[in-house]
Design an enzyme around this catalytic site. Sequence first.
Site, PDB file in Angstrom:
ATOM      1  CB  CYS A 233      -1.188  -0.039   1.200  1.00  0.00           C
ATOM      2  SG  CYS A 233      -0.135  -0.202   2.878  1.00  0.00           S
ATOM      3  NE  ARG A 238      -3.650   2.668   2.664  1.00  0.00           N
ATOM      4  CZ  ARG A 238      -3.746   3.561   1.976  1.00  0.00           C
ATOM      5  NH1 ARG A 238      -4.898   3.525   0.996  1.00  0.00           N
ATOM      6  NH2 ARG A 238      -2.584   3.990   1.441  1.00  0.00           N
TER       7      ARG A 238
END
Lengths: 279, 99
Positions: A233, A238
Amino acid sequence: MSRSAVLVDADWVEANLDTPGVVIVEVDEDTTAYDKGHIRGAIKLDWKKDLQDPVRRDFIDKAGFEALLSERGIANDDTVVLYGGNNNWFAAYAYWYFKLYGHEKVKLLDGGRKKWELESRELVTEVPQRPRTNYKAKDQDLSIRAFRDDVINAIGKLNLVDVRSPDEFVGKLLAPAHLPQEQAQRPGHVPTARNIPWSKAVNDDGTFKSDEELRKIYSDAGVDFSKDTIAYCRIGERSAHTWFVLHELLDLPNVKNYDGSWTEYGSLVGVPIELGEAR
Amino acid sequence: MSQGCGAPAQTVTLPVGVDLSSQAIIQGVVTGTGGTAYARLLDRTGEFAGEVVVSDEGVFRFFAAPGRWTVRIIAAGGVTRDVEVEAKLGEVTQVSIDL
């Protein structure tokens, strides 16, 4: 690994707040949320101050992790239940981090802090004092961590899953939309990466979708389950969330999180970058 | 170390150092939440782009790209409210949402 081995719900946490050997840990980048109120008995980990090396861009080393967990009162055989804000991004990152250093019994609270708050469950401000332990970490398990050369070598060969939002993937944004758009790196994505935002895996309340739904989402988006996978990410939290989905919930054997992610890759000289939609 | 992806404090004034000329900001105030509320930004396809906890004063802010967006407020009791917003470069687009 079964879902129940890695994921617990809020009722389970409420029922185990006083269970010996269960340690609830809130993980956030901004720990003011913990300071305003947290699950009773929960200790806090600061994603930046506790888990990142203060000088180099890297994790704290094995000795540092041992010192941290010993000081926080976490023992090797404790069941650590992680939760946090931002839809459990940092809690998922800490989950992956605990696994990296070989902690065996780790679980995520499904829905994290958000679901707990939206259900108006109890939050307290008392900070628990846990007795010091003598925690022993293992060497990093590099089968779950990718580095930049792994990513470059994976182009066109392995599953590369870019879990950022579509506008970050195509190069319109350089960070999630709750952050100012001022970064040094080039926009875009790693060639041959599929854009499967982390958010596809969760419901509005932050809980994970069913295994059947998750399998369909990733296979429909082009993930070949017979190949190894690298998720990335912007800074790796994430994608730790997506690593959790693929490796822990769906049991795919070879999934790595690239924690250097776009803030590293987008700053490298000479590497290929693609703009626009996936080709 | 890079700045993490955690949301900054949701203040009424823009954070120090933000150059508005390079930003397309969506900012709002939510009233009537009755407790904790979250503001979520969705792009034109309905995909998640960001989420923040609404401040005690009801404030939220996003640094979007120019274009159409949806702000979704999620509050306790299963309350949600969607508002369409147009973000423009160099501007702060203000919205007020009463649940």
